[in-house]
Design a protein around this motif. Structure first.
Motif, PDB file in Angstrom:
ATOM      1  N   UNK A 384       0.852  -1.192   0.000  1.00 17.68           N
ATOM      2  CA  UNK A 384       0.000   0.000   0.000  1.00 17.68           C
ATOM      3  C   UNK A 384       0.882   1.234   0.000  1.00 17.68           C
ATOM      4  N   UNK A 385       0.870   1.938  -1.129  1.00 22.08           N
ATOM      5  CA  UNK A 385       1.687   3.145  -1.253  1.00 22.08           C
ATOM      6  C   UNK A 385       1.056   4.035  -2.319  1.00 22.08           C
ATOM      7  N   UNK A 386       1.047   5.342  -2.111  1.00 21.31           N
ATOM      8  CA  UNK A 386       0.373   6.239  -3.077  1.00 21.31           C
ATOM      9  C   UNK A 386       0.991   6.236  -4.465  1.00 21.31           C
ATOM     10  N   UNK A 387       2.201   5.691  -4.620  1.00 19.94           N
ATOM     11  CA  UNK A 387       2.838   5.664  -5.941  1.00 19.94           C
ATOM     12  C   UNK A 387       2.981   4.254  -6.506  1.00 19.94           C
ATOM     13  N   UNK A 388       2.187   3.328  -5.995  1.00 17.60           N
ATOM     14  CA  UNK A 388       2.135   1.977  -6.537  1.00 17.60           C
ATOM     15  C   UNK A 388       0.701   1.677  -6.978  1.00 17.60           C
ATOM     16  N   UNK A 389       0.529   1.199  -8.200  1.00 10.50           N
ATOM     17  CA  UNK A 389      -0.794   0.801  -8.670  1.00 10.50           C
ATOM     18  C   UNK A 389      -1.200  -0.462  -7.926  1.00 10.50           C
ATOM     19  N   UNK A 390      -2.270  -0.415  -7.128  1.00 12.54           N
ATOM     20  CA  UNK A 390      -2.612  -1.580  -6.308  1.00 12.54           C
ATOM     21  C   UNK A 390      -3.160  -2.735  -7.133  1.00 12.54           C
ATOM     22  N   UNK A 391      -2.773  -3.936  -6.734  1.00 10.24           N
ATOM     23  CA  UNK A 391      -3.349  -5.138  -7.328  1.00 10.24           C
ATOM     24  C   UNK A 391      -4.688  -5.399  -6.652  1.00 10.24           C
ATOM     25  N   UNK A 392      -5.737  -5.573  -7.464  1.00  8.34           N
ATOM     26  CA  UNK A 392      -7.079  -5.792  -6.929  1.00  8.34           C
ATOM     27  C   UNK A 392      -7.375  -7.278  -6.773  1.00  8.34           C
ATOM     28  N   UNK A 393      -7.123  -8.040  -7.829  1.00 12.92           N
ATOM     29  CA  UNK A 393      -7.455  -9.454  -7.819  1.00 12.92           C
ATOM     30  C   UNK A 393      -6.613 -10.168  -8.857  1.00 12.92           C
ATOM     31  N   UNK A 394      -6.632 -11.502  -8.813  1.00 12.63           N
ATOM     32  CA  UNK A 394      -5.919 -12.276  -9.825  1.00 12.63           C
ATOM     33  C   UNK A 394      -6.701 -13.537 -10.146  1.00 12.63           C
ATOM     34  N   UNK A 442       9.937   7.461  -4.981  1.00 12.63           N
ATOM     35  CA  UNK A 442       9.359   7.021  -3.706  1.00 12.63           C
ATOM     36  C   UNK A 442       8.707   5.648  -3.838  1.00 12.63           C
ATOM     37  N   UNK A 443       8.056   5.407  -4.976  1.00 10.15           N
ATOM     38  CA  UNK A 443       7.477   4.087  -5.206  1.00 10.15           C
ATOM     39  C   UNK A 443       8.532   3.004  -5.253  1.00 10.15           C
ATOM     40  N   UNK A 444       9.648   3.278  -5.935  1.00  7.76           N
ATOM     41  CA  UNK A 444      10.755   2.318  -5.984  1.00  7.76           C
ATOM     42  C   UNK A 444      11.324   2.069  -4.595  1.00  7.76           C
ATOM     43  N   UNK A 445      11.460   3.145  -3.822  1.00  5.20           N
ATOM     44  CA  UNK A 445      11.997   3.004  -2.462  1.00  5.20           C
ATOM     45  C   UNK A 445      11.120   2.062  -1.636  1.00  5.20           C
ATOM     46  N   UNK A 464       5.888   3.396 -20.095  1.00  3.40           N
ATOM     47  CA  UNK A 464       4.541   2.840 -20.278  1.00  3.40           C
ATOM     48  C   UNK A 464       4.046   2.120 -19.036  1.00  3.40           C
ATOM     49  N   UNK A 465       4.946   1.845 -18.089  1.00  2.25           N
ATOM     50  CA  UNK A 465       4.559   1.240 -16.811  1.00  2.25           C
ATOM     51  C   UNK A 465       4.540   2.258 -15.682  1.00  2.25           C
ATOM     52  N   UNK A 466       4.548   3.528 -16.032  1.00  2.97           N
ATOM     53  CA  UNK A 466       4.308   4.602 -15.060  1.00  2.97           C
ATOM     54  C   UNK A 466       2.971   5.226 -15.441  1.00  2.97           C
ATOM     55  N   UNK A 467       1.944   4.924 -14.677  1.00  2.00           N
ATOM     56  CA  UNK A 467       0.603   5.436 -14.963  1.00  2.00           C
ATOM     57  C   UNK A 467       0.352   6.704 -14.154  1.00  2.00           C
ATOM     58  N   UNK A 468      -0.602   7.495 -14.616  1.00  2.56           N
ATOM     59  CA  UNK A 468      -0.884   8.786 -13.977  1.00  2.56           C
ATOM     60  C   UNK A 468      -2.344   8.841 -13.557  1.00  2.56           C
ATOM     61  N   UNK A 475       1.893   6.244 -10.727  1.00  7.02           N
ATOM     62  CA  UNK A 475       1.592   4.940 -10.139  1.00  7.02           C
ATOM     63  C   UNK A 475       2.418   3.892 -10.878  1.00  7.02           C
ATOM     64  N   UNK A 476       3.354   3.263 -10.191  1.00  5.67           N
ATOM     65  CA  UNK A 476       4.174   2.228 -10.822  1.00  5.67           C
ATOM     66  C   UNK A 476       3.331   0.982 -11.064  1.00  5.67           C
ATOM     67  N   UNK A 477       3.470   0.413 -12.260  1.00  4.45           N
ATOM     68  CA  UNK A 477       2.731  -0.799 -12.624  1.00  4.45           C
ATOM     69  C   UNK A 477       3.718  -1.882 -13.048  1.00  4.45           C
ATOM     70  N   UNK A 478       3.228  -3.114 -13.128  1.00  6.23           N
ATOM     71  CA  UNK A 478       4.034  -4.270 -13.581  1.00  6.23           C
ATOM     72  C   UNK A 478       5.275  -4.483 -12.720  1.00  6.23           C
ATOM     73  N   UNK A 479       5.191  -4.181 -11.456  1.00  9.06           N
ATOM     74  CA  UNK A 479       6.345  -4.341 -10.571  1.00  9.06           C
ATOM     75  C   UNK A 479       6.340  -5.735  -9.927  1.00  9.06           C
ATOM     76  N   UNK A 480       7.530  -6.194  -9.571  1.00  9.28           N
ATOM     77  CA  UNK A 480       7.680  -7.429  -8.815  1.00  9.28           C
ATOM     78  C   UNK A 480       7.291  -8.691  -9.549  1.00  9.28           C
TER      79      UNK A 480
END
Length: 642
Positions: A384-394, A442-445, A464-468, A475-480
């Protein structure tokens, strides 16, 4: 031996011609055919073409003192592309005239440049038909970019004869007819928004469906082609058949009348036995999704599989504060293709209950086990971080996976940097870009702290993996996702594997590899230029963008590299230069000398929107941490050479 050498020299003369014209003279003759060529004002015969890897003439690509390519992009050029002159350059391997004002037909006699490996003509005003043999004999050609023009007629069949072709971009033209029978292995192609029709060649069946949108094409990966129409029946046969049918009708009509009452009863009984729409909801739903083009991009057989594989066919939610929905709700939702990349296709799905989500479909995670996948997704969902795109479900099956995220209102950073802005939407200014890069850092940190044992906490950091979001917060996407990806796919397509250390050390990546990607992102953000090497498959660094910036600022730190849309901010160039130096320190080829993430974050966090008219010399000392070379000649490659 001496005669062998003499014979070899004679053969070279035959192959490359006997013209006495120097490369400089040929290029100056070529320039005469161009209009509005002010950007080429420094083309001067008294100045050598190249110095090492630097072109001394604008637009020249050089390697180790030798000229090999032209990159005359975004220069406002028009006129005629003089192929006759260019064909006299035996070592010319790549030419790019993208983002200019050329019009008229496709340049004639292009196949005279038989040693060419890459041709980039996208984003001009070319028109008319391209001759079928336009590419005949260009056996070394690897990349052809003709998108965003006004070409008409059929796609040249000679493209099918280019055995080395790996990248073909024909989108947004007016091509008609069928796609040629392209059989090249691992070909990436884009045919969107033309007037093409008919079946898609089987060799392209693995391409994403978005590569064929805006046409009337069928066959994998699009909907199945309709069955072939039966041959028309001759009129005489129709008349005879009609006469026979009438005679038979007269003979049997009396029999039918005798059984009318029984037939009516039977019909009524059968109507009562018909299944209701509710019991046939499965069939009706499939028809709705696939005839009405409302699918989320899942082929019909896949959708059937999703419906029948409980409990595997179940969405697993990892975000607790989101509204729950079922897989069927997702598949019924109105869908819009957002994009298609190497890892999968993305779709915006608007659920009937209201919220919009993004569904990304992955096929390259087939080697990961179910328990491992579930655990990793739950770990990602816990972030949970304001600069990470949250995963909702899989969603999980062995063959493919779906990841569902919240929808970001303002799209990706890449779309804002490299696409034409929407009406009344200004280009990103310096304060906005600074806030974006600070949020990315900050998201990377947070990822680095959350996954202390993961070698690549992000692994796929690119614009393309930095969403706004609606406030343009990143919002960082496709991380991890690196641990979940099939290794071969990760090595070929994920951004981290395009770092210098990937090529040099057999994929031995470190936590500083994400820092390299951050550096490339910073340079892209500041210059507005796309890092072309991200388009490459396989190994290779992002030397293209980093080295271009390096070549411009090598002698003197200057704002020449900055995106014009950002320069309007007053008294900010000093801060921009500071960020530029941070980017170059993150792009240090030597991993030991490259900054670690904490150092980069600290420097980024100290940046301001304006410099209050500070003396720009006050931060010249920062350059001590920056290596002006950063790579050996052997390590340096241009992506456009293929």
């Amino acid at each position: 031996m001496r005669w062998t050498i003499v014979l070899h020299v004679l053969l070279m003369c035959v192959i490359f011609g006997s013209s006495d014209d120097s490369e400089a003279e040929i290029l100056l003759d070529f320039k005469k055919s161009l209009s509005n060529a002010g950007a080429l004002s420094n083309w001067n015969e008294e100045v050598s073409l190249c110095t090492g890897d630097k072109g001394n003439w604008n637009g020249l690509l050089c390697l180790k003192g030798s000229f090999f390519g032209l990159r005359l992009e975004s220069m406002g050029l028009s006129g005629i592309i003089d192929v006759e002159s260019l064909s006299k350059l035996p070592y010319l391997r790549t030419v790019s005239f993208m983002n200019n004002n050329f019009n008229g037909p496709f340049p004639g006699n292009m196949n005279k440049m038989s040693s060419l490996r890459a041709l980039y003509l996208s984003n001009n005003n070319f028109s008319g038909e391209i001759p079928e043999d336009a590419f005949k004999g260009m056996n070394l050609m690897r990349r052809v970019y003709l998108g965003n023009n006004h070409f008409m007629g059929k796609i040249p069949k000679s493209l099918a004869g280019l055995s080395k072709l790996v990248d073909l971009q024909l989108q947004n033209n007016k091509f008609v007819g069928r796609i040629p029978n392209l059989k090249q292995k691992d070909l990436i192609a884009n045919f969107t928004n033309n007037k093409l029709e008919g079946p898609i060649p089987s060799a392209l069946s693995d391409e994403p469906s978005s590569s064929f949108a805006g046409n009337n094409l069928c066959g994998a990966p699009m909907a199945e082609c309709p069955p072939s129409k039966k041959k028309s029946v001759p009129k005489v046969a129709i008349i005879v058949a009609a006469a026979v049918a009438i005679a038979l009708a007269i003979i049997i009509i009396s029999s039918l009348l005798l059984h009318r009452q029984n037939r009516s009863k039977s019909k009524a009984s059968n109507i009562r036995k018909q299944p209701s729409a509710e019991t046939e909801n499965n069939e009706t739903w499939i028809k709705y999704n696939y005839d009405q083009k409302k699918e989320v991009g899942l082929p019909k057989h896949t959708t059937d599989k999703y419906k029948k594989t409980e409990p595997a066919g179940k969405l697993h939610f990892v975000k607790n504060d989101t509204e729950r929905f079922e897989l069927q709700d997702l598949l019924r939702a109105s869908a819009e293709v957002l994009g298609s990349g190497s890892s999968g296709s993305s779709y915006k799905a608007i659920l009937l209950s209201g919220p919009a989500v993004v569904v990304k479909r992955y096929k390259q995670m087939s080697n990961v086990g179910k328990a491992e996948f579930y655990e990793h997704m739950r770990n990602l969902g816990s972030l949970s971080h304001p600069n990470l795109l949250p995963l909702v479900a899989f969603y999980y099956t062995k063959e493919e996976k779906l990841l569902i995220n919240d929808f970001a209102e303002n799209g990706s950073l890449a779309s804002h940097l490299h696409s034409n802005p929407k009406r009344n939407q200004p280009r990103l200014d310096w304060p906005t870009r600074l806030r974006i890069i600070k949020g990315v850092a900050k998201g990377l940190e947070h990822l680095y702290k959350a996954f202390p044992n993961l070698p690549l906490p992000h692994g796929h950091l690119k614009s393309s993996n930095v969403l706004l979001d609606e406030t343009f917060a990143p919002l960082l996407a496709d991380y991890g996702l690196v641990p979940m990806m099939n290794k071969e796919h990760a090595h070929h397509f994920m951004v981290a594997y395009k770092s210098p250390e990937s090529s040099q050390n057999d994929h031995r990546l470190t936590r500083k590899t994400d820092v390299w990607c951050l550096g490339i992102l910073i340079l892209e953000l500041l210059t507005g230029k796309f890092p072309a090497n991200y388009l490459r498959q396989g190994k290779g660094g992002n030397a293209d963008l980093a080295s271009w910036v390096n070549s411009v600022v090598r002698e003197e730190w200057t704002g020449e590299v900055f995106d014009n849309a950002m320069k309007r901010t007053k008294n900010a160039e000093a801060e921009m230069l500071k960020l530029l130096k941070i980017g170059m320190c993150c792009c240090e080829w030597n991993v030991d000398r490259r900054w670690d993430l904490n150092e980069a974050i600290a420097k980024i966090d100290g940046l301001k929107e304006g410099n209050n008219d500070e003396d720009q010399s006050s931060y010249a000392s920062d350059g001590e941490a920056y290596s002006s070379k950063g790579m050996t000649d052997d390590e340096f490659t241009f992506s456009v050479t293929g």
